[in-house]
Design an enzyme around this catalytic site. Structure first.
Site, PDB file in Angstrom:
ATOM      1  N   ASN A 133       4.086   1.548   4.583  1.00 10.95           N
ATOM      2  CA  ASN A 133       4.049   0.366   3.701  1.00 10.95           C
ATOM      3  C   ASN A 133       5.223  -0.571   4.027  1.00 10.95           C
ATOM      4  N   SER A 169      -2.424   1.387  10.121  1.00 12.19           N
ATOM      5  CA  SER A 169      -1.711   1.591   8.862  1.00 12.19           C
ATOM      6  C   SER A 169      -1.692   3.078   8.537  1.00 12.19           C
ATOM      7  N   ASP A 211      -3.871   5.313  -8.941  1.00 14.85           N
ATOM      8  CA  ASP A 211      -2.627   5.717  -8.270  1.00 14.85           C
ATOM      9  C   ASP A 211      -2.773   5.660  -6.749  1.00 14.85           C
ATOM     10  N   HIS A 250       0.489  -5.941  -2.262  1.00 12.13           N
ATOM     11  CA  HIS A 250       1.010  -4.576  -2.327  1.00 12.13           C
ATOM     12  C   HIS A 250       2.033  -4.459  -3.468  1.00 12.13           C
ATOM     13  N   LYS A 285      -9.488   0.639  10.841  1.00 11.64           N
ATOM     14  CA  LYS A 285      -8.252   0.877  11.602  1.00 11.64           C
ATOM     15  C   LYS A 285      -8.408   2.078  12.543  1.00 11.64           C
ATOM     16  N   CYS A 322      -2.664   4.463   6.044  1.00 10.40           N
ATOM     17  CA  CYS A 322      -3.840   4.890   5.266  1.00 10.40           C
ATOM     18  C   CYS A 322      -4.941   5.499   6.132  1.00 10.40           C
ATOM     19  N   TYR A 364     -11.059   0.106   4.841  1.00 16.51           N
ATOM     20  CA  TYR A 364      -9.988  -0.434   5.696  1.00 16.51           C
ATOM     21  C   TYR A 364      -9.556   0.638   6.702  1.00 16.51           C
ATOM     22  N   GLY A 403       1.552 -14.381   9.041  1.00 19.44           N
ATOM     23  CA  GLY A 403       1.571 -13.315   8.041  1.00 19.44           C
ATOM     24  C   GLY A 403       2.925 -12.616   7.978  1.00 19.44           C
ATOM     25  N   LEU A 404       3.013 -11.622   7.107  1.00 19.49           N
ATOM     26  CA  LEU A 404       4.250 -10.840   6.950  1.00 19.49           C
ATOM     27  C   LEU A 404       4.700 -10.262   8.294  1.00 19.49           C
ATOM     28  N   VAL A 405       3.792  -9.569   8.962  1.00 12.27           N
ATOM     29  CA  VAL A 405       4.143  -8.857  10.196  1.00 12.27           C
ATOM     30  C   VAL A 405       4.240  -9.816  11.381  1.00 12.27           C
ATOM     31  N   GLY A 406       3.225 -10.666  11.549  1.00 14.06           N
ATOM     32  CA  GLY A 406       3.211 -11.571  12.706  1.00 14.06           C
ATOM     33  C   GLY A 406       4.430 -12.480  12.727  1.00 14.06           C
TER      34      GLY A 406
HETATM   35  N1  LIG Z   1       1.638  -5.241   4.812  1.00 15.93           N
HETATM   36  C1  LIG Z   1       1.734  -3.926   4.959  1.00 15.93           C
HETATM   37  O1  LIG Z   1       2.305  -3.226   4.090  1.00 15.93           O
HETATM   38  C2  LIG Z   1       1.171  -3.265   6.163  1.00 15.93           C
HETATM   39  C3  LIG Z   1       0.535  -3.964   7.177  1.00 15.93           C
HETATM   40  N2  LIG Z   1       0.029  -3.295   8.265  1.00 15.93           N
HETATM   41  C4  LIG Z   1      -0.704  -3.967   9.323  1.00 15.93           C
HETATM   42  O2  LIG Z   1       0.008  -5.057   9.851  1.00 15.93           O
HETATM   43  C5  LIG Z   1      -0.901  -6.096  10.264  1.00 15.93           C
HETATM   44  C6  LIG Z   1      -0.478  -7.405   9.623  1.00 15.93           C
HETATM   45  O3  LIG Z   1      -0.436  -7.254   8.211  1.00 15.93           O
HETATM   46  P1  LIG Z   1       0.329  -8.311   7.272  1.00 15.93           P
HETATM   47  O4  LIG Z   1       1.201  -9.170   8.095  1.00 15.93           O
HETATM   48  O5  LIG Z   1       0.868  -7.559   6.141  1.00 15.93           O
HETATM   49  O6  LIG Z   1      -0.889  -9.184   6.729  1.00 15.93           O
HETATM   50  P2  LIG Z   1      -0.877 -10.717   6.264  1.00 15.93           P
HETATM   51  O7  LIG Z   1      -2.036 -10.865   5.338  1.00 15.93           O
HETATM   52  O8  LIG Z   1       0.466 -11.101   5.785  1.00 15.93           O
HETATM   53  O9  LIG Z   1      -1.158 -11.507   7.622  1.00 15.93           O
HETATM   54  C7  LIG Z   1      -2.365 -11.377   8.288  1.00 15.93           C
HETATM   55  C8  LIG Z   1      -2.522 -12.585   9.191  1.00 15.93           C
HETATM   56  O10 LIG Z   1      -3.810 -12.504   9.835  1.00 15.93           O
HETATM   57  C9  LIG Z   1      -4.423 -13.781   9.745  1.00 15.93           C
HETATM   58  N3  LIG Z   1      -5.878 -13.658   9.752  1.00 15.93           N
HETATM   59  C10 LIG Z   1      -6.640 -12.975   8.858  1.00 15.93           C
HETATM   60  N4  LIG Z   1      -7.935 -13.142   9.160  1.00 15.93           N
HETATM   61  C11 LIG Z   1      -7.987 -13.929  10.255  1.00 15.93           C
HETATM   62  C12 LIG Z   1      -9.041 -14.470  11.032  1.00 15.93           C
HETATM   63  N5  LIG Z   1     -10.339 -14.205  10.742  1.00 15.93           N
HETATM   64  N6  LIG Z   1      -8.724 -15.245  12.091  1.00 15.93           N
HETATM   65  C13 LIG Z   1      -7.437 -15.531  12.373  1.00 15.93           C
HETATM   66  N7  LIG Z   1      -6.396 -15.068  11.688  1.00 15.93           N
HETATM   67  C14 LIG Z   1      -6.675 -14.278  10.631  1.00 15.93           C
HETATM   68  C15 LIG Z   1      -3.934 -14.358   8.443  1.00 15.93           C
HETATM   69  O11 LIG Z   1      -4.101 -15.737   8.409  1.00 15.93           O
HETATM   70  P3  LIG Z   1      -4.588 -16.430   7.027  1.00 15.93           P
HETATM   71  O12 LIG Z   1      -3.599 -15.977   5.974  1.00 15.93           O
HETATM   72  O13 LIG Z   1      -4.546 -17.881   7.331  1.00 15.93           O
HETATM   73  O14 LIG Z   1      -5.967 -15.883   6.770  1.00 15.93           O
HETATM   74  C16 LIG Z   1      -2.481 -13.917   8.449  1.00 15.93           C
HETATM   75  O15 LIG Z   1      -1.677 -14.823   9.163  1.00 15.93           O
HETATM   76  C17 LIG Z   1      -2.293  -5.635   9.848  1.00 15.93           C
HETATM   77  O16 LIG Z   1      -2.962  -5.082  10.930  1.00 15.93           O
HETATM   78  C18 LIG Z   1      -2.005  -4.563   8.819  1.00 15.93           C
HETATM   79  O17 LIG Z   1      -3.008  -3.595   8.803  1.00 15.93           O
HETATM   80  C19 LIG Z   1       0.163  -1.933   8.379  1.00 15.93           C
HETATM   81  C20 LIG Z   1       0.785  -1.198   7.410  1.00 15.93           C
HETATM   82  C21 LIG Z   1       1.339  -1.803   6.221  1.00 15.93           C
HETATM   83  C1  LIG Z   2      -0.098  -0.274   3.085  1.00 11.70           C
HETATM   84  C2  LIG Z   2      -1.235   0.361   2.321  1.00 11.70           C
HETATM   85  O1  LIG Z   2      -1.421  -0.271   1.067  1.00 11.70           O
HETATM   86  C3  LIG Z   2      -2.515   0.183   0.255  1.00 11.70           C
HETATM   87  O2  LIG Z   2      -2.235   1.439  -0.265  1.00 11.70           O
HETATM   88  P1  LIG Z   2      -1.139   1.768  -1.315  1.00 11.70           P
HETATM   89  O3  LIG Z   2       0.024   2.371  -0.658  1.00 11.70           O
HETATM   90  O4  LIG Z   2      -1.745   2.561  -2.402  1.00 11.70           O
HETATM   91  O5  LIG Z   2      -0.715   0.308  -1.789  1.00 11.70           O
HETATM   92  P2  LIG Z   2      -0.143  -0.527  -2.966  1.00 11.70           P
HETATM   93  O6  LIG Z   2       1.120  -1.085  -2.493  1.00 11.70           O
HETATM   94  O7  LIG Z   2      -1.155  -1.494  -3.452  1.00 11.70           O
HETATM   95  O8  LIG Z   2       0.117   0.506  -4.201  1.00 11.70           O
HETATM   96  C4  LIG Z   2       1.049   1.539  -4.137  1.00 11.70           C
HETATM   97  C5  LIG Z   2       1.188   2.216  -5.477  1.00 11.70           C
HETATM   98  O9  LIG Z   2       1.846   1.315  -6.367  1.00 11.70           O
HETATM   99  C6  LIG Z   2       1.162   1.274  -7.612  1.00 11.70           C
HETATM  100  N1  LIG Z   2       1.422  -0.015  -8.275  1.00 11.70           N
HETATM  101  C7  LIG Z   2       2.135  -0.173  -9.411  1.00 11.70           C
HETATM  102  N2  LIG Z   2       2.132  -1.451  -9.810  1.00 11.70           N
HETATM  103  C8  LIG Z   2       1.446  -2.130  -8.843  1.00 11.70           C
HETATM  104  C9  LIG Z   2       1.141  -3.508  -8.681  1.00 11.70           C
HETATM  105  O10 LIG Z   2       1.464  -4.360  -9.507  1.00 11.70           O
HETATM  106  N3  LIG Z   2       0.440  -3.842  -7.562  1.00 11.70           N
HETATM  107  C10 LIG Z   2       0.046  -2.908  -6.633  1.00 11.70           C
HETATM  108  N4  LIG Z   2      -0.621  -3.328  -5.526  1.00 11.70           N
HETATM  109  N5  LIG Z   2       0.323  -1.589  -6.785  1.00 11.70           N
HETATM  110  C11 LIG Z   2       1.004  -1.214  -7.878  1.00 11.70           C
HETATM  111  C12 LIG Z   2      -0.290   1.505  -7.222  1.00 11.70           C
HETATM  112  O11 LIG Z   2      -1.061   1.895  -8.329  1.00 11.70           O
HETATM  113  C13 LIG Z   2      -0.120   2.589  -6.155  1.00 11.70           C
HETATM  114  O12 LIG Z   2       0.034   3.845  -6.783  1.00 11.70           O
HETATM  115  C14 LIG Z   2      -3.785   0.376   1.025  1.00 11.70           C
HETATM  116  O13 LIG Z   2      -4.840  -0.029   0.189  1.00 11.70           O
HETATM  117  C15 LIG Z   2      -3.709  -0.184   2.369  1.00 11.70           C
HETATM  118  O14 LIG Z   2      -3.638  -1.581   2.312  1.00 11.70           O
HETATM  119  C16 LIG Z   2      -2.511   0.304   3.081  1.00 11.70           C
HETATM  120  O15 LIG Z   2      -2.574   0.686   4.220  1.00 11.70           O
END
Ligand SMILES: NC(=O)C1=CN([C@@H]2O[C@H](COP(=O)(O)OP(=O)(O)OC[C@H]3O[C@@H](n4cnc5c(N)ncnc54)[C@H](OP(=O)(O)O)[C@@H]3O)[C@@H](O)[C@H]2O)C=CC1
Ligand SMILES: C[C@H]1O[C@H](OP(=O)(O)OP(=O)(O)OC[C@H]2O[C@@H](n3cnc4c(=O)[nH]c(N)nc43)[C@H](O)[C@@H]2O)[C@@H](O)[C@@H](O)C1=O
Length: 322
Positions: A176, A118, A280, A190, A151, A120, A147, A24-27
């Protein structure tokens, strides 16, 4: 509270580390960061090799691999639309993954675990910038409360195991995030990756307009995922406290400002149209990350530089294939 034994993680480059969610993004950013520091014994399992929602499979995996350290970056993740549309998945899958991984880590002798939540988790109208003490002081933002509840349970589980068993489980709360390997799905991603893709595809088609969701007024704080990965490794080494720690850049922009910046970086020359039927979400969520910064971590990548880097990654790795 900072553990006086902190600092041993970096001296154990061959210790076995399980990074859950490594594709994933973070991992993937955490794996890159660990490898750049010379950690050489990473255990990585794809979702199809190990489904972390299946308790028996997770327990068998830990019994056989016996990692020393665990970084939990696997979760059901998505933007505002995905959270709002699939509440059952967001609460159930996240509770299952984190409960299985945290409990099996404890049972099978993991020395330290880091859980990722997160921003949120905080109340919708928490005082800004949001400190760690704002947790559970008010109602959550409805679009992502399912969610957020999962968390919050993860944070509390880490605290409970520390209190009852003196076990070293810590939690980081990132703001984010964005960067390489993000999810660019048109609806479920996102805002930042969604806009990169939408502006890019509009530019390629020669469209005159791009639709952006909501009013444009919400404020968001963004952190490049490489800065987050740096914070994660830093916490593995330096932090062993009861409280979760915020991980943010300290800088916020409105969604309108973000959209203008993405438009500029991508090079789209048309107009923005706001779809006010879309939610929003929370109006503002700027975190106070001073606790982590006082320990010595700081973000290094500006939003503009991070966006340029992420668009380049998108062009080279995603646009060509989709
Ligand atoms: N992205 C963001 O903006 C933010 C992320 N975070 C936190 O960071 C962490 C990672 O997020 P992010 O990297 O963005 O998410 P991604 O969706 O990019 O990655 C999540 C990973 O988890 C794996 N996964 C999901 N379900 C399972 C399962 N049942 N068994 C094994 N693997 C699984 C996915 O594999 P697969 O795709 O194959 O299902 C994927 O590799 C999360 O805890 C998230 O809450 C916190 C704040 C913001
Ligand atoms: C990391 C955080 O991410 C989520 O929360 P969020 O911050 O609201 O996330 P978001 O990135 O989806 O949106 C941010 C803002 O942006 C606006 N917006 C405009 N245009 C698009 C658009 O095209 N896509 C999306 N997704 N949003 C849009 C959208 O309407 C909002 O006002 C949580 O559910 C939860 O997952 C969490 O923890």
């Amino acid at each position: 509270m900072v553990d006086t034994n902190a600092g041993s993680f970096f001296s154990e480059k061959s210790a076995k580390i399980f990074v859950a969610g490594h594709r994933g993004l973070v991992g993937s950013a955490i794996v890159r960061k660990l490898q750049s520091f010379g950690f050489s014994n990473l255990v990585l399992q794809t979702h199809s090799e190990l489904d972390l929602t299946v308790q028996s499979a997770v327990d068998t995996f830990f019994a056989s691999e016996k990692p020393k350290y665990v970084i939990l970056a696997a979760a059901k993740v998505g933007g505002i639309h995905a959270n709002n549309t699939y509440p059952a998945d967001f609460i159930a899958i996240n509770l299952q993954i984190q409960t299985n991984v945290i409990h099996s880590s404890f049972t099978h002798g993991v020395e330290k675990l880091l859980f990722l939540g997160s921003s949120c988790i905080y109340p919708k109208f928490a005082p800004q910038p949001i400190t760690e003490s704002a947790l559970l002081t008010g109602p959550l933002e409805p679009t992502n409360e399912w969610y957020a509840i999962a968390k919050i349970a993860g944070i509390k589980m880490c605290q409970a195991y520390r209190i009852q068993h003196n076990w070293d489980a810590v939690s980081g709360m990132p703001t984010n995030l964005y960067g390489p390997n993000d999810n660019f799905h048109p609806e479920n991603s996102h805002v930042l990756p969604a806009l990169i893709r939408r502006f890019h595809e509009a530019k390629v088609r020669g469209d005159k307009e791009v639709v952006v969701w909501g009013s444009g007024s919400p404020l968001r704080e963004f952190l490049h995922v490489d800065d987050l990965a740096d914070a994660v490794v830093f916490m593995m080494d330096k932090y062993s406290g009861l409280s979760h720690l915020n991980v943010g850049s300290g800088k916020e922009v409105s969604i309108k400002e973000l959209a203008e910046l993405v438009k500029e970086v991508v090079g789209f020359e048309g107009e923005l149209v706001w779809d006010k039927t879309k939610p929003d979400g929370t109006p503002r969520k700027l975190m106070d990350s001073s606790k982590l910064m006082e320990l010595g971590w700081e973000p290094k990548i500006s939003l503009k530089d991070g966006l340029v880097d992420t668009y380049k990654w998108y062009l080279e790795n995603y646009a060509a294939k989709h």
